[in-house]
Design a protein around this motif. Structure first.
Motif, PDB file in Angstrom:
ATOM      1  N   MET A 286     -21.019 -45.306 -63.347  1.00 59.08           N
ATOM      2  CA  MET A 286     -21.901 -44.453 -64.131  1.00 59.08           C
ATOM      3  C   MET A 286     -22.235 -43.154 -63.400  1.00 59.08           C
ATOM      4  SD  MET A 286     -22.709 -45.656 -67.103  1.00 59.08           S
ATOM      5  CE  MET A 286     -22.892 -47.145 -68.088  1.00 59.08           C
ATOM      6  N   ILE A 287     -22.241 -43.208 -62.087  1.00 60.32           N
ATOM      7  CA  ILE A 287     -22.632 -42.052 -61.281  1.00 60.32           C
ATOM      8  C   ILE A 287     -21.697 -40.884 -61.562  1.00 60.32           C
ATOM      9  CG2 ILE A 287     -22.951 -41.182 -58.945  1.00 60.32           C
ATOM     10  CD1 ILE A 287     -23.539 -44.077 -58.098  1.00 60.32           C
ATOM     11  N   ASP A 288     -22.298 -39.747 -61.920  1.00 61.72           N
ATOM     12  CA  ASP A 288     -21.538 -38.527 -62.234  1.00 61.72           C
ATOM     13  C   ASP A 288     -20.496 -38.755 -63.332  1.00 61.72           C
ATOM     14  OD1 ASP A 288     -22.928 -37.039 -60.288  1.00 61.72           O
ATOM     15  OD2 ASP A 288     -21.550 -37.709 -58.721  1.00 61.72           O
ATOM     16  N   ASP A 289     -20.773 -39.703 -64.214  1.00 57.41           N
ATOM     17  CA  ASP A 289     -19.853 -40.002 -65.323  1.00 57.41           C
ATOM     18  C   ASP A 289     -18.454 -40.336 -64.845  1.00 57.41           C
ATOM     19  OD1 ASP A 289     -21.770 -39.697 -67.279  1.00 57.41           O
ATOM     20  OD2 ASP A 289     -21.346 -37.579 -67.588  1.00 57.41           O
ATOM     21  N   LYS A 290     -18.379 -41.065 -63.740  1.00 56.94           N
ATOM     22  CA  LYS A 290     -17.074 -41.405 -63.173  1.00 56.94           C
ATOM     23  C   LYS A 290     -16.197 -42.159 -64.173  1.00 56.94           C
ATOM     24  CE  LYS A 290     -15.016 -43.740 -59.136  1.00 56.94           C
ATOM     25  NZ  LYS A 290     -14.240 -44.757 -59.857  1.00 56.94           N
ATOM     26  N   TYR A 291     -16.813 -42.996 -64.998  1.00 59.12           N
ATOM     27  CA  TYR A 291     -16.039 -43.779 -65.948  1.00 59.12           C
ATOM     28  C   TYR A 291     -15.254 -42.899 -66.915  1.00 59.12           C
ATOM     29  CZ  TYR A 291     -19.547 -42.971 -69.637  1.00 59.12           C
ATOM     30  OH  TYR A 291     -20.377 -42.402 -70.569  1.00 59.12           O
ATOM     31  N   LYS A 292     -15.748 -41.676 -67.176  1.00 61.76           N
ATOM     32  CA  LYS A 292     -15.060 -40.784 -68.099  1.00 61.76           C
ATOM     33  C   LYS A 292     -13.760 -40.243 -67.501  1.00 61.76           C
ATOM     34  CE  LYS A 292     -19.150 -39.318 -70.695  1.00 61.76           C
ATOM     35  NZ  LYS A 292     -19.986 -38.174 -71.137  1.00 61.76           N
ATOM     36  N   SER A 293     -13.761 -40.023 -66.211  1.00 61.81           N
ATOM     37  CA  SER A 293     -12.522 -39.571 -65.566  1.00 61.81           C
ATOM     38  C   SER A 293     -11.600 -40.751 -65.266  1.00 61.81           C
ATOM     39  CB  SER A 293     -12.836 -38.795 -64.276  1.00 61.81           C
ATOM     40  OG  SER A 293     -13.593 -39.594 -63.371  1.00 61.81           O
ATOM     41  N   GLU A 338     -36.633 -42.157 -62.557  1.00 62.94           N
ATOM     42  CA  GLU A 338     -35.835 -41.985 -61.345  1.00 62.94           C
ATOM     43  C   GLU A 338     -34.729 -43.038 -61.263  1.00 62.94           C
ATOM     44  OE1 GLU A 338     -34.730 -40.085 -57.803  1.00 62.94           O
ATOM     45  OE2 GLU A 338     -36.124 -39.487 -59.391  1.00 62.94           O
ATOM     46  N   ILE A 339     -35.069 -44.271 -61.609  1.00 59.80           N
ATOM     47  CA  ILE A 339     -34.064 -45.341 -61.576  1.00 59.80           C
ATOM     48  C   ILE A 339     -32.960 -45.069 -62.597  1.00 59.80           C
ATOM     49  CG2 ILE A 339     -33.675 -47.805 -62.022  1.00 59.80           C
ATOM     50  CD1 ILE A 339     -36.573 -48.258 -61.006  1.00 59.80           C
ATOM     51  N   ILE A 340     -33.350 -44.630 -63.781  1.00 59.83           N
ATOM     52  CA  ILE A 340     -32.361 -44.326 -64.817  1.00 59.83           C
ATOM     53  C   ILE A 340     -31.452 -43.181 -64.381  1.00 59.83           C
ATOM     54  CG2 ILE A 340     -32.112 -43.360 -67.144  1.00 59.83           C
ATOM     55  CD1 ILE A 340     -34.604 -45.020 -67.924  1.00 59.83           C
ATOM     56  N   LYS A 341     -32.027 -42.202 -63.713  1.00 61.66           N
ATOM     57  CA  LYS A 341     -31.234 -41.062 -63.235  1.00 61.66           C
ATOM     58  C   LYS A 341     -30.297 -41.475 -62.108  1.00 61.66           C
ATOM     59  CE  LYS A 341     -31.731 -36.516 -61.054  1.00 61.66           C
ATOM     60  NZ  LYS A 341     -32.707 -35.508 -60.546  1.00 61.66           N
ATOM     61  N   GLN A 342     -30.825 -42.194 -61.136  1.00 61.58           N
ATOM     62  CA  GLN A 342     -30.050 -42.525 -59.941  1.00 61.58           C
ATOM     63  C   GLN A 342     -29.049 -43.649 -60.168  1.00 61.58           C
ATOM     64  OE1 GLN A 342     -30.077 -40.816 -57.138  1.00 61.58           O
ATOM     65  NE2 GLN A 342     -31.705 -39.436 -57.816  1.00 61.58           N
TER      66      GLN A 342
END
Length: 549
Positions: A286-293, A338-342
């Protein structure tokens, strides 16, 4: 069930009018839509069902996903928006919201070749209600007249150890003929027709009653797919039912749910085209939308009627959390944003109450200040309660899904705000985790979530918080809350019903039986082999739409 308003039945109105067919009109946030070919087979990430696959004894998604594939019901929920539409039912009619006449389509077949008849519903619902059968979803039959006579006291393993129930059947159910039966409820129930698409209301073939145990291992339903095999801890194989009678059939010949203990492993298998669909993207992707790449043009996300909560062990099990002030303090100590963001890369929405925003009747900020992060107020509230009696605070989760990161982050937030040690505790898998909760063996706090069963505000309140409800994991009990739910269910106007349900929800802010965390968005990914992957309004995979490229 997502992103649209819901209409519930009102008095002197035909329930059939409320169950008009509703077709999905797009999939911009729910998946792909392209030409595909029928037939073939695919694999999907699965998890261990908690119980044998009996519709009335399944209240969790691991088993529920399988049941929804093999069991047809009176009502079907549209995949796009959860609007109810007729399935086995030809009509469901009432003039007073207390007496209902159900007419079935003739010729609808079970997977053993027998016809679905009125008695298959009446017998199934009576079996679910009877306390001696200890069905986890038996509670859903409570509105039907005579339900109380089917109940008795005793242990969870044998509810009738103190004596048999007065009756094993409900007076509110009656077979009129092979294709007609009637339902009479104890009180007016404004949304009963809408509820009847939930799996607990599935019909059961005559063969079930001859050997319920065998049925649970290889069940028989009337849905588009049938269970070919279930190998514990490995897979559940579904085959297309060639003689399916309904209009919601599937394209694929075989769907195999491969059981994973780790969401990262399933995700990596999708990337490598060793698994075709995962309905859970790990937090690392999920971090930085990695799943999209990682999965370009092979991913989808949709807001769904799902809420994540944290529930407190019943006071009889762990009195350390008994004081509502302690519970409210812990909630204010959680920095949801913060948890949702991180952790979730903003793919969740901070909860402000116990009801999902996708439901008609949702009211924002029902939790008030107790769902807003404020370390100073949290600490003051805990001090007002006399502090926390037996540190550490614990937050348990099932370790076979992506919960480790957010539970640890939640504990860190609590610890930093309150100055009390908090530990996230993993339990090996979902089945073990739920077994400990149901057995009232788990202390402290534990993660809970709710995927709505049917599109109604009531579904986020009654099954979870009403006294004795099947999913009331914290044994919450408030007679005033129960009474308000009854008043809401009896209301003949949908606006008045919603208002009363909102008043009931507001009471939860005072007693605080569970902490609202965030509302759900479901994110999925798939291999380059499949197409027409759609996320339903319930946050599940729409199996009938799937095709191979």
């Amino acid at each position: 069930m997502r992103g649209t308003t819901r209409t519930v039945a009102v008095a002197v109105m035909s329930a059939a009018a409320l169950l008009a067919a509703g077709c999905g009109s797009g999939d911009s946030d729910g998946g792909t839509s392209s030409e595909g070919k029928a037939g073939g087979e695919i694999t999907i990430r699965g998890c261990n069902p908690e119980n044998p696959l009996i519709p009335s004894n399944t209240t969790e998604t691991c088993g529920g996903n399988i049941i929804d594939a093999f069991a047809a019901k009176l009502v079907h929920y549209n995949a796009e928006d959860a609007k109810p539409e007729m399935d086995i039912a030809e009509s469901i009619e009432t003039t007073d919201n207390q007496n209902f006449t159900v007419k079935l389509k003739s010729g609808y077949k079970f997977q053993d070749g027998t016809e679905v008849k009125a008695k298959n519903f009446v017998d199934a619902w009576n079996y679910a209600a009877a306390a001696k059968n200890a069905q986890a979803s038996g509670y859903f039959m409570e509105p039907i007249e005579g339900y109380g006579d089917t109940q008795c006291t005793g242990t969870a393993e044998d509810p009738c150890t103190d004596g048999p129930a007065k009756s094993e059947t409900m007076t509110g159910l009656a077979v009129v003929d092979d294709h007609t039966f009637t339902i009479k409820t104890t009180e007016k129930v404004s949304n009963l027709p809408v509820r009847l698409g939930y799996s607990a209301f599935s019909p059961l073939p005559d063969s079930f009653f001859k050997d319920p145990k065998a049925f649970g291992e290889k069940p028989i339903g009337a849905g588009p797919y049938q269970v070919e095999s279930w190998t514990k801890n490995q897979s559940v194989v579904l085959k297309k039912f060639a003689d399916y009678s309904g209009k919601f059939g599937g394209n694929l010949d075989t769907i195999t749910f491969k059981i994973y203990q780790d969401s990262d492993a399933a995700y990596n298998d999708v990337i490598a085209n060793q698994l075709d669909i995962t309905d859970e993207i790990p937090t690392s992707a999920m971090i930085d939308d990695k799943y999209k790449s990682d999965l370009p043009d092979r991913n989808a996300q949709k807001e769904t009627g799902v809420i994540q909560t944290v529930t407190f062990a019943p006071p009889a099990v762990d009195p350390a959390y008994k004081d509502p002030k302690v519970r409210q303090a812990i909630s204010m100590a959680i920095n949801r944003e913060e948890i949702i963001k991180q952790i979730f890369n903003n793919t969740r929405v901070p909860a402000t109450g116990w009801v999902s925003p996708v439901v008609d009747g949702y009211k924002a900020d029902q939790c008030g200040e107790y769902c807003t992060f404020d370390a100073a107020k949290a600490k003051a509230q805990l001090e007002a309660a006399g502090g926390f009696s037996t540190p550490p605070i614990t937050l348990s989760y099932n370790a076979d899904a992506s919960h480790k990161d957010w539970t640890e982050a939640t504990c860190n937030s609590i610890k930093n705000a309150l100055g009390v040690d908090c530990q996230a505790v993993g339990v090996v898998d979902f089945k073990t985790f739920r077994g400990q909760i149901r057995g009232r063996e788990m202390k402290g706090m534990f993660r809970t979530g709710w995927q709505m069963d049917y599109p109604s505000i009531e579904n986020f309140l009654a099954p979870i918080f009403k006294t004795g409800a099947s999913s009331n994991d914290g044994d919450y009990s408030n007679p005033a809350f129960d009474k308000k739910l009854e008043e809401a269910a009896a209301a003949t106007d949908s606006a008045e019903s919603n208002k009363l349900y909102q008043e009931a929800e507001a009471m939860l802010a005072t007693d605080f039986p569970a902490i609202p965390m965030w509302y759900g968005k479901t994110t999925m990914g798939w291999s380059d082999k499949v197409t027409n992957v759609k996320i339903t309004a319930f946050g599940t995979i729409d199996l009938p739409s799937l095709t191979l490229k």
